[in-house]
Design an enzyme around this catalytic site. Structure first.
Site, PDB file in Angstrom:
ATOM      1  N   MET A  30      16.054  24.306  39.998  1.00 23.93           N
ATOM      2  CA  MET A  30      15.357  23.093  39.546  1.00 23.93           C
ATOM      3  C   MET A  30      16.390  21.979  39.337  1.00 23.93           C
ATOM      4  O   MET A  30      16.148  21.034  38.583  1.00 23.93           O
ATOM      5  CB  MET A  30      14.587  23.359  38.245  1.00 23.93           C
ATOM      6  CG  MET A  30      13.483  24.407  38.437  1.00 23.93           C
ATOM      7  SD  MET A  30      12.113  24.221  37.296  1.00 23.93           S
ATOM      8  CE  MET A  30      12.932  24.365  35.728  1.00 23.93           C
ATOM      9  N   LEU A  33      22.451  21.364  38.018  1.00 24.42           N
ATOM     10  CA  LEU A  33      23.236  22.550  38.359  1.00 24.42           C
ATOM     11  C   LEU A  33      24.460  22.730  37.467  1.00 24.42           C
ATOM     12  O   LEU A  33      25.088  21.767  37.052  1.00 24.42           O
ATOM     13  CB  LEU A  33      23.690  22.459  39.824  1.00 24.42           C
ATOM     14  CG  LEU A  33      22.570  22.306  40.857  1.00 24.42           C
ATOM     15  CD1 LEU A  33      23.169  22.263  42.265  1.00 24.42           C
ATOM     16  CD2 LEU A  33      21.524  23.407  40.745  1.00 24.42           C
ATOM     17  N   HIS A  37      24.426  28.343  38.630  1.00 16.46           N
ATOM     18  CA  HIS A  37      23.792  28.118  39.936  1.00 16.46           C
ATOM     19  C   HIS A  37      24.830  28.248  41.061  1.00 16.46           C
ATOM     20  O   HIS A  37      24.545  28.804  42.121  1.00 16.46           O
ATOM     21  CB  HIS A  37      23.206  26.706  40.010  1.00 16.46           C
ATOM     22  CG  HIS A  37      22.125  26.434  39.012  1.00 16.46           C
ATOM     23  ND1 HIS A  37      22.318  25.638  37.911  1.00 16.46           N
ATOM     24  CD2 HIS A  37      20.836  26.850  38.963  1.00 16.46           C
ATOM     25  CE1 HIS A  37      21.188  25.562  37.231  1.00 16.46           C
ATOM     26  NE2 HIS A  37      20.279  26.288  37.832  1.00 16.46           N
ATOM     27  N   GLN A 148      20.689  36.531  36.386  1.00 20.07           N
ATOM     28  CA  GLN A 148      20.256  37.592  35.468  1.00 20.07           C
ATOM     29  C   GLN A 148      19.937  37.034  34.076  1.00 20.07           C
ATOM     30  O   GLN A 148      19.266  37.684  33.284  1.00 20.07           O
ATOM     31  CB  GLN A 148      21.359  38.670  35.414  1.00 20.07           C
ATOM     32  CG  GLN A 148      21.186  39.757  34.375  1.00 20.07           C
ATOM     33  CD  GLN A 148      19.937  40.612  34.596  1.00 20.07           C
ATOM     34  OE1 GLN A 148      19.426  40.707  35.716  1.00 20.07           O
ATOM     35  NE2 GLN A 148      19.431  41.214  33.525  1.00 20.07           N
ATOM     36  N   ARG A 187      19.630  23.674  29.890  1.00 22.14           N
ATOM     37  CA  ARG A 187      19.122  23.186  28.599  1.00 22.14           C
ATOM     38  C   ARG A 187      20.226  23.022  27.558  1.00 22.14           C
ATOM     39  O   ARG A 187      20.006  22.369  26.535  1.00 22.14           O
ATOM     40  CB  ARG A 187      18.035  24.122  28.065  1.00 22.14           C
ATOM     41  CG  ARG A 187      16.776  24.065  28.896  1.00 22.14           C
ATOM     42  CD  ARG A 187      15.568  24.671  28.193  1.00 22.14           C
ATOM     43  NE  ARG A 187      14.351  24.217  28.842  1.00 22.14           N
ATOM     44  CZ  ARG A 187      13.718  24.848  29.821  1.00 22.14           C
ATOM     45  NH1 ARG A 187      14.188  25.995  30.251  1.00 22.14           N
ATOM     46  NH2 ARG A 187      12.629  24.339  30.367  1.00 22.14           N
TER      47      ARG A 187
END
Ligand code: PAF
Length: 284
Positions: A30, A33, A37, A148, A187
């Protein structure tokens, strides 16, 4: 790097790669990054001949009170980072391209989608599985790479891929952490310096759980109770859940001797963070 904004263009580009006999790896994101990522892109690069990524902030996985509007977006920065990692194809569709007016079809993994984050975020996983199923149909990758850190998401996507016969290998890559242990997340950008320190409680609680396990504790309830006490003592962090579950079906476990997923979610201010740890199988 070729940027595709339409489904037609992306499908043609990825088919051309696969028709050339190349194994295509896919990293859905989304955007916003971080190293996590990029580690997925590197893992894809290491085991595939070509890598495609997507950047799409999927409205279907955000609840009505969640942070869709303020979700961090910086396409140019993300594009550059992916290009540096050698990603060849980037799918960056609009919301209208992915969800044209009149679309009413959802993909739901029953049961699993209502556990862990699914319990606190109703509808979240339905949004994830719907968009990931669409992305798999559009990109048609040989392998897809997920972090993970989103352990429940990984379990649910594996189930979906198996149940719906997607010919794609689902690869889970290790959690990337900041030097002090905080799991990397888009976040984290919302945390102020004080909250950034408070957020370390998630990692500390998992570290403590691991220590108990190393010392021979196999009773899940005791490990959970210890973590709950730690959260109760830190008023600035609101525990959502601390659970010990089967990593595949996400059912709660009583005994952690046979391998277990220890998963935690908590609010630091308004920011909801998650983290987890996998306890391996070991004889009692
Ligand atoms: O993990 C994420 O970033 C998202 O849930 C995903 C898999 C890209 C689907 O929107």
């Amino acid at each position: 790097m070729r940027i595709c904004n339409t489904i037609e263009d992306m499908r043609a580009a990825s088919r051309a790669v696969r028709h050339a006999g190349k194994r295509l790896g896919f990293v859905p994101t989304m955007g916003a990054l971080h190293e996590g990522h990029l580690s997925l892109a590197r893992a894809a690069k290491a085991s595939c001949d070509a890598v495609a990524a997507s950047i799409f902030v999927n409205p279907a996985q955000f609840g009505p009170t969640e942070d869709l509007a303020k979700y961090p977006r910086n396409f140019e920065r993300d594009r550059e980072l992916l290009e540096k990692e050698g990603v060849e194809l980037l799918f960056a569709p609009s919301v209208e391209e992915m969800y044209p007016a009149g679309a009413v079809t959802w993909v739901t993994v029953e049961g699993l989608s209502a556990k862990l984050d699914g319990r606190s975020r109703p509808g979240h996983f339905r949004g994830v599985t719907t968009v990931v199923a669409k992305l798999f149909h559009i990109v048609e990758p040989d392998a897809a790479f997920f972090g993970q850190k989103d352990a429940a998401q990984v379990a649910i996507i594996r189930r979906m891929a198996a149940d719906l016969n997607f010919p794609v290998e689902i690869v889970a890559c290790p959690i990337m952490r900041e030097p002090d242990g905080l799991a990397m997340s888009s976040r984290n950008a919302y945390l102020d310096p004080q909250q950034r320190k408070q957020a370390l409680l998630l990692h500390r609680s998992l570290f403590r759980a691991n220590k108990l396990w190393e010392a021979g504790e196999r009773d899940a309830a005791k490990i959970v109770a210890t973590a709950q006490e730690e959260f109760a003592a830190e008023k600035s962090v609101r525990l959502d859940y601390f659970e010990i579950v089967d990593p595949d079906n996400l059912d709660p476990l009583d005994d952690v001797g046979n391998g277990a997923l220890v998963a935690v979610a908590a609010f630091v201010g308004q920011t909801r963070l998650i983290d987890n740890l996998v306890l391996p199988k070991r004889s009692q």
